[in-house]
Design a protein around this motif. Structure first.
Motif, PDB file in Angstrom:
ATOM      1  N   LEU A 138       0.835  -1.204   0.000  1.00  0.00           N
ATOM      2  CA  LEU A 138       0.000   0.000   0.000  1.00  0.00           C
ATOM      3  C   LEU A 138       0.867   1.250   0.000  1.00  0.00           C
ATOM      4  CD1 LEU A 138      -2.823   1.407   0.337  1.00  0.00           C
ATOM      5  CD2 LEU A 138      -2.307   1.426   2.785  1.00  0.00           C
ATOM      6  N   ILE A 139       1.890   1.278   0.855  1.00  0.00           N
ATOM      7  CA  ILE A 139       2.754   2.453   0.941  1.00  0.00           C
ATOM      8  C   ILE A 139       3.438   2.710  -0.401  1.00  0.00           C
ATOM      9  CG2 ILE A 139       4.813   3.405   2.038  1.00  0.00           C
ATOM     10  CD1 ILE A 139       4.059   1.954   4.594  1.00  0.00           C
ATOM     11  N   ARG A 140       3.984   1.642  -1.005  1.00  0.00           N
ATOM     12  CA  ARG A 140       4.668   1.807  -2.296  1.00  0.00           C
ATOM     13  C   ARG A 140       3.704   2.261  -3.380  1.00  0.00           C
ATOM     14  NH1 ARG A 140       7.783  -2.619  -0.300  1.00  0.00           N
ATOM     15  NH2 ARG A 140       6.338  -4.175  -1.124  1.00  0.00           N
ATOM     16  N   MET A 141       2.543   1.653  -3.413  1.00  0.00           N
ATOM     17  CA  MET A 141       1.553   1.978  -4.447  1.00  0.00           C
ATOM     18  C   MET A 141       1.128   3.436  -4.375  1.00  0.00           C
ATOM     19  SD  MET A 141      -2.146   0.152  -4.988  1.00  0.00           S
ATOM     20  CE  MET A 141      -3.077   0.290  -6.508  1.00  0.00           C
ATOM     21  N   MET A 142       0.779   3.889  -3.184  1.00  0.00           N
ATOM     22  CA  MET A 142       0.284   5.264  -3.036  1.00  0.00           C
ATOM     23  C   MET A 142       1.376   6.287  -3.314  1.00  0.00           C
ATOM     24  SD  MET A 142      -2.853   4.748  -2.427  1.00  0.00           S
ATOM     25  CE  MET A 142      -3.725   6.055  -1.580  1.00  0.00           C
ATOM     26  N   ALA A 143       2.615   5.976  -2.916  1.00  0.00           N
ATOM     27  CA  ALA A 143       3.716   6.900  -3.175  1.00  0.00           C
ATOM     28  C   ALA A 143       4.002   6.994  -4.663  1.00  0.00           C
ATOM     29  CB  ALA A 143       4.965   6.455  -2.423  1.00  0.00           C
ATOM     30  N   GLU A 144       3.986   5.864  -5.371  1.00  0.00           N
ATOM     31  CA  GLU A 144       4.272   5.878  -6.804  1.00  0.00           C
ATOM     32  C   GLU A 144       3.142   6.521  -7.597  1.00  0.00           C
ATOM     33  OE1 GLU A 144       5.411   1.971  -8.090  1.00  0.00           O
ATOM     34  OE2 GLU A 144       6.988   1.801  -6.575  1.00  0.00           O
ATOM     35  N   LEU A 145       1.918   6.323  -7.155  1.00  0.00           N
ATOM     36  CA  LEU A 145       0.780   6.973  -7.814  1.00  0.00           C
ATOM     37  C   LEU A 145       0.642   8.439  -7.410  1.00  0.00           C
ATOM     38  CD1 LEU A 145      -1.896   4.151  -7.483  1.00  0.00           C
ATOM     39  CD2 LEU A 145      -0.893   4.976  -9.622  1.00  0.00           C
ATOM     40  N   ASP A 146       1.325   8.831  -6.329  1.00  0.00           N
ATOM     41  CA  ASP A 146       1.274  10.204  -5.811  1.00  0.00           C
ATOM     42  C   ASP A 146      -0.160  10.594  -5.438  1.00  0.00           C
ATOM     43  OD1 ASP A 146       2.255  12.662  -5.008  1.00  0.00           O
ATOM     44  OD2 ASP A 146       2.165  13.544  -7.014  1.00  0.00           O
ATOM     45  N   ILE A 147      -0.796   9.718  -4.666  1.00  0.00           N
ATOM     46  CA  ILE A 147      -2.169   9.949  -4.226  1.00  0.00           C
ATOM     47  C   ILE A 147      -2.158  10.302  -2.741  1.00  0.00           C
ATOM     48  CG2 ILE A 147      -4.442   8.913  -3.869  1.00  0.00           C
ATOM     49  CD1 ILE A 147      -3.828   7.093  -6.250  1.00  0.00           C
ATOM     50  N   PRO A 148      -2.682  11.462  -2.358  1.00  0.00           N
ATOM     51  CA  PRO A 148      -2.716  11.829  -0.933  1.00  0.00           C
ATOM     52  C   PRO A 148      -3.818  11.091  -0.193  1.00  0.00           C
ATOM     53  CG  PRO A 148      -3.786  13.522  -2.244  1.00  0.00           C
ATOM     54  CD  PRO A 148      -3.248  12.508  -3.221  1.00  0.00           C
ATOM     55  N   TYR A 149      -3.611  10.879   1.099  1.00  0.00           N
ATOM     56  CA  TYR A 149      -4.649  10.260   1.916  1.00  0.00           C
ATOM     57  C   TYR A 149      -4.412  10.593   3.378  1.00  0.00           C
ATOM     58  CZ  TYR A 149      -1.061   6.547   2.379  1.00  0.00           C
ATOM     59  OH  TYR A 149       0.097   5.834   2.600  1.00  0.00           O
ATOM     60  N   SER A 150      -5.468  10.440   4.174  1.00  0.00           N
ATOM     61  CA  SER A 150      -5.423  10.741   5.605  1.00  0.00           C
ATOM     62  C   SER A 150      -5.742   9.464   6.369  1.00  0.00           C
ATOM     63  CB  SER A 150      -6.441  11.829   5.956  1.00  0.00           C
ATOM     64  OG  SER A 150      -6.221  12.991   5.181  1.00  0.00           O
ATOM     65  N   ALA A 151      -4.858   9.105   7.296  1.00  0.00           N
ATOM     66  CA  ALA A 151      -5.056   7.899   8.096  1.00  0.00           C
ATOM     67  C   ALA A 151      -5.557   8.277   9.482  1.00  0.00           C
ATOM     68  CB  ALA A 151      -3.745   7.124   8.203  1.00  0.00           C
ATOM     69  N   PHE A 152      -6.645   7.653   9.912  1.00  0.00           N
ATOM     70  CA  PHE A 152      -7.210   7.876  11.248  1.00  0.00           C
ATOM     71  C   PHE A 152      -6.920   6.626  12.076  1.00  0.00           C
ATOM     72  CE2 PHE A 152      -9.216  10.989   8.653  1.00  0.00           C
ATOM     73  CZ  PHE A 152      -9.517  12.049   9.501  1.00  0.00           C
ATOM     74  N   LEU A 153      -5.995   6.746  13.030  1.00  0.00           N
ATOM     75  CA  LEU A 153      -5.405   5.592  13.694  1.00  0.00           C
ATOM     76  C   LEU A 153      -5.986   5.330  15.077  1.00  0.00           C
ATOM     77  CD1 LEU A 153      -1.656   6.254  12.796  1.00  0.00           C
ATOM     78  CD2 LEU A 153      -3.395   5.013  11.470  1.00  0.00           C
ATOM     79  N   SER A 154      -6.104   4.039  15.404  1.00  0.00           N
ATOM     80  CA  SER A 154      -6.487   3.580  16.744  1.00  0.00           C
ATOM     81  C   SER A 154      -5.308   2.823  17.345  1.00  0.00           C
ATOM     82  CB  SER A 154      -7.699   2.645  16.677  1.00  0.00           C
ATOM     83  OG  SER A 154      -8.866   3.358  16.319  1.00  0.00           O
ATOM     84  N   ASP A 155      -4.961   3.185  18.570  1.00  0.00           N
ATOM     85  CA  ASP A 155      -3.735   2.653  19.163  1.00  0.00           C
ATOM     86  C   ASP A 155      -3.769   1.144  19.362  1.00  0.00           C
ATOM     87  OD1 ASP A 155      -1.097   3.368  20.253  1.00  0.00           O
ATOM     88  OD2 ASP A 155      -1.906   2.608  22.142  1.00  0.00           O
TER      89      ASP A 155
END
Length: 307
Positions: A138-155
């Motif tokens: 996922l990290i590689r794909m989104m970086a190569e596609l240059d697509i922004p996104y917001s992650a809402f994290l639960s500990d």
């Protein structure tokens, strides 16, 4: 003979010294900028002339073409049917965000709760919740596609690998933002104010400690909240509460709106999930979502540029 030879040698040396001194005083024919047509060297510390508007426009156009070509190649590599569209430049002034009608509480001055950002641009915002699945693809794909996104994290699901989300943040310093989805993903309206505050503000502390910045956005688990939720969130720095207008899965989209379609400024929800929970991987989900967005003429923009 020896004395005469010495006088001649001394005279020659004096002549050479005189000629060298003259050349140095006049700048010499080999000095920078000397001779016909040579430009004087800039003084020490002097800056080069500023680029003209035409030069800047050409460079901007070339950079855009290069970025589009890289995105097209990435789209082909990752199996997208269409190359993702380029998002427009963000507004100089962020739009005024208000609580969506029907989502209000009785409290005043609380963070707004909304599902769509007010804009006329054909853009949507991609948000990913919780953090259970930690797929490096996922990290590689989104970086190569240059697509922004917001992650809402639960500990409770990210604490086993905080480093994964650090890598995610570094993969797109301007494209990935990490926000609050509580410590333990509880149903907040069923908790007291004190316990809600512990869930929300505790996660604020975790994200600040692990990733260096206190989030300004918060999403309550399941999209459920009450006035205590918003008061608690405000008390520890939350400015806004984005929910969602649609949800993406690897094999389908789910819609909140009656027309089952995208609209300018819609917030799209998905989750950090893999094949154990879904009919596909996270890259499968991105392929599905991006093909839907692009086919409908929408680009993905950075939520934090608008909120």
């Amino acid at each position: 003979m020896a004395k005469g030879h010495s006088r001649r040698a001394l005279g020659a040396a004096l002549l050479v010294a005189a000629l060298t001194s003259t050349a140095a005083c006049s700048g010499g024919s080999d000095a920078p900028g000397a001779g016909t047509g040579g430009a004087p060297a800039p003084a020490a510390g002097q800056q080069a002339p500023a680029k003209t508007a035409a030069q800047q426009a050409r460079e901007k156009k070339a950079a855009l073409a290069k970025r589009r070509a890289a995105r097209a190649a990435a789209a082909k590599k990752w199996g997208l049917r269409l190359t993702p569209l380029e998002a427009p430049a963000p507004p100089r002034t962020k739009p005024r965000i208000t609580t969506r009608k029907g989502f209000e509480t009785d409290g005043e001055g609380l963070p707004p709760v909304f599902t769509t950002v007010p804009t006329k641009e054909k853009i949507v915002f991609l948000t990913i919740d919780d953090g259970a699945e930690k797929d490096p693809e996922l990290i590689r794909m989104m970086a190569e596609l240059d697509i922004p996104y917001s992650a809402f994290l639960s500990d409770y699901v990210v604490s086993d690998d905080y480093a994964y989300f650090g890598k995610m943040q570094k993969s797109q310093p301007r494209g990935v933002s990490l926000h609050n989805h509580t410590l333990n993903h509880k149903y907040l309206p069923g908790l007291s104010y004190a316990r809600q505050k512990r869930e929300i503000c505790g996660m604020q502390d975790v994200i600040e400690k692990k990733y260096g910045k206190r989030p300004e956005l918060f999403r309550p688990p399941y999209g459920n909240y009450n006035e205590d939720t918003l008061r608690a969130a405000k008390s520890c720095g939350v400015k806004a509460v984005p929910l969602w207008a649609s949800e993406a899965f690897p094999d389908h989209m789910e819609w909140r709106e009656w027309d089952r379609d995208l609209h300018p400024g819609d917030i799209v929800l998905t989750h950090f999930r893999g094949e154990e929970d879904w009919k596909g991987s996270m890259p499968d989900m991105i392929r599905r979502a991006m093909n839907v967005f692009t086919s409908k003429g929408y680009a993905v923009a950075r939520l934090e540029d608008y909120v």
